[in-house]
Design a protein around this motif. Structure first.
Motif, short mmCIF file in Angstrom:
data_model
loop_
_atom_site.label_atom_id
_atom_site.label_comp_id
_atom_site.label_asym_id
_atom_site.label_seq_id
_atom_site.Cartn_x
_atom_site.Cartn_y
_atom_site.Cartn_z
N ILE A 188 62.25 28.54 41.80
CA ILE A 188 61.48 28.26 42.93
C ILE A 188 60.34 28.80 43.42
O ILE A 188 59.75 28.82 44.68
N ARG A 189 59.66 29.77 42.46
CA ARG A 189 58.35 30.36 42.70
C ARG A 189 58.13 31.34 43.91
O ARG A 189 57.33 31.28 44.54
N CYS A 190 59.33 32.02 44.12
CA CYS A 190 59.34 32.75 45.31
C CYS A 190 58.89 33.89 45.10
O CYS A 190 58.53 34.75 46.15
N ARG B 151 59.99 36.63 44.04
CA ARG B 151 60.78 37.98 44.16
C ARG B 151 60.88 38.92 42.88
O ARG B 151 60.78 40.27 42.98
N CYS B 152 60.87 38.20 41.83
CA CYS B 152 60.80 38.97 40.45
C CYS B 152 59.70 39.82 40.32
O CYS B 152 59.71 41.00 39.62
N ASN C 285 58.17 35.43 36.37
CA ASN C 285 58.26 34.26 36.27
C ASN C 285 57.04 33.49 35.37
O ASN C 285 57.50 32.44 34.74
N SER D 207 67.58 32.14 41.83
CA SER D 207 67.69 30.92 40.96
C SER D 207 68.70 31.47 39.79
O SER D 207 69.32 30.51 39.21
N ILE E 149 68.21 32.93 37.34
CA ILE E 149 67.74 33.06 35.97
C ILE E 149 67.72 34.38 35.36
O ILE E 149 67.39 35.41 36.09
#
Ligand code: SF4
Ligand code: SF4
Length: 452
Positions: free
Chosen positions: A364-366, A368-369, A380, A414, A416
């Motif tokens: 979701i392109r947040c 946070r990673c 991401n 998500s 992932i």
């Protein structure tokens, strides 16, 4: 108060620690197993060459595998008895290796100090003894110690890694709390070998007793540096940044910035090798998890099968998952017929109810990673590159610098399992293979912990 503590600057995550089960449990000997399967490849480098045959009698500490060149390590018998088999086995890190199987027979040896005046040995003699004892880095890297502690250039700082930032694991904590005097002697041995100007021990501030004992017994040989408890504080580069405020550049090794990092368990093994002339054939292992009846910090003989160790510690129910090492950087075991090796710091088991397999959802392109990555990578974007089989683009933006800490996977809403894609992609780059995502071995999503 935490804000004043030292720590690495970039990224990282706060993990549920789960150390309370074993952090106060004193080190005890695990029962001597009736048989062991000792791998000849427990280290980075070439496997050892077997020097015993089926039917041979061995003692505790007998050389059974001779190092193949300098970039290798000797392997010794961990029990007295008879060689009953030689075959192939998978190590806890899924590396295939020849093994030597020994059946117990005879008496357990009592080791006495032989070299209280070890400081009469030259630096080269000390390194030779460390080499003969088969010592490797016991924090997980398993790099042959006689090579690591012989850097090609003089170093400025010896930095001892007492962070032990992985959840559940407490062996280094117990060693620092119970064996501070012995560790000081081990540090003095390394001091003679490396001749550093400064010696620091970085310890996360959740290890109060360890910090107290190290400070009380320092005799001005080293300085203890309490660190903010934040994962992955124990990563070599993160530790160097936290304690020394020095950044190790991409692709460089610590000695290139004048530092050698040593692990607590390795220092204890060096102490035993030099003073007792004892080879490395046993190590401390934390056995933990809610379904373990007798969790603790055990001295375990190398080659003990995980099955036998768990049998001794007793489980309330059959485990759904067994991890060698910690849950962040450890390895899930396909079978419990796997041996404890020099690099095994813990065995953590989970019931079916404790593990949650979650289906991965789209990114979701947040971001946070990216915030969590201690190396400053773009997990991401690397994931997107790998998704379209463009490993070269992932490499260009730093895939090879990924330390596989799993902080990005942990934080991803998500679910992932980013780190698994990075591990596979790095392996494929090493082998020069280009694979599409659906051919990269999939690992079921395992959500560790609840706090995010
Ligand atoms: S944390 Fe997960 S969802 Fe968020 S940007 Fe990274 S990969 Fe995408
Ligand atoms: S696993 Fe790699 S990409 Fe993910 S946070 Fe750790 S270093 Fe960064």
């Amino acid at each position: 108060m935490n804000l004043l503590k030292k720590g690495f600057k970039r990224g990282g995550v706060k993990l549920p620690e789960h150390k309370e089960t074993t952090e106060h449990k004193k080190i005890i000997n695990a029962p001597v197993p009736k048989r062991v399967k000792i791998p000849l490849q427990q280290h980075i480098g070439k496997p050892a060459i077997p020097v015993v045959q089926i039917g041979d009698e061995v003692k505790e500490g007998t050389l059974i595998g001779k190092m193949d060149g300098d970039f290798s390590a000797n392997i010794h018998s961990s029990i007295p008895g008879k060689v009953i088999g030689i075959g192939d086995i998978y190590n806890p890190n899924a590396q295939k290796s020849r093994y030597i199987e020994i059946e117990f027979k005879g008496n357990i040896k009592y080791w006495e100090i032989k070299n209280s005046k070890w400081d009469l040995f030259s630096k080269d003699e000390l390194l030779e003894r460390i080499k003969n004892a088969g010592i490797v880095g016991m924090g997980g890297a398993t790099f042959p110690a006689h090579m690591k502690y012989k850097p090609p250039v003089p170093i400025e700082t010896l930095l001892i890694n007492g962070a032990e930032c992985e959840p559940f694991l407490t062996v280094d904590d117990r060693l620092m709390s119970e064996k501070a005097v012995e560790l000081r002697e081990g540090i003095r041995i390394l001091k003679k070998i490396l001749n550093p100007k400064k010696i620091f021990i970085g310890v996360e501030d959740n290890k109060i007793e360890a910090i107290e004992m190290l400070e009380k017994n320092s005799a001005n040989e080293y300085e203890v540096v309490p660190l903010r408890t934040r994962y992955p504080q124990g990563g070599e580069k993160q530790l160097i940044e936290a304690v020394l405020k020095v950044e190790v550049p991409s692709g460089a090794l610590p000695f290139q910035v004048g530092v050698v990092v040593a692990n607590i368990s390795t220092i204890y093994a060096i102490y035993e090798a030099i003073l007792f002339e004892k080879p490395l054939y046993e190590r401390l292992v934390t056995v933990s998890g809610q379904i373990v009846k007798w969790p603790g910090n055990y001295k375990v003989r190398i080659g003990t099968l995980i099955h036998d160790l768990l049998h001794d510690c007793q489980l309330f129910i059959n485990p759904a998952k067994i991890i060698s090492g910690g849950p962040m950087m450890g390895y899930s075991q396909l079978t419990d017929d796997t041996p404890i090796t020099k690099g095994t710091s813990g065995i953590v088991v989970f019931s079916k109810e404790e593990i949650k397999f979650k289906k991965e959802k789209p990114c979701i392109r947040c971001g946070r990673c990216m915030q969590a990555c201690p190396v400053g990578l773009f997990p991401n974007i690397m994931y997107n590159n790998i998704s379209i089989n463009d490993l070269q683009s992932a490499e260009k933006i730093g895939l090879k610098d990924c330390i596989e800490c799993g902080a990005c996977s942990f934080i991803c809403p998500s679910k992932i399992q980013l780190v698994n894609y990075f591990k596979s992609a790095k392996l494929n780059l090493k082998r020069n293979i280009s694979l599409s995502l659906n051919k990269i071995p999939r690992v079921k999503g395992f959500e560790y912990g609840k706090e995010k």
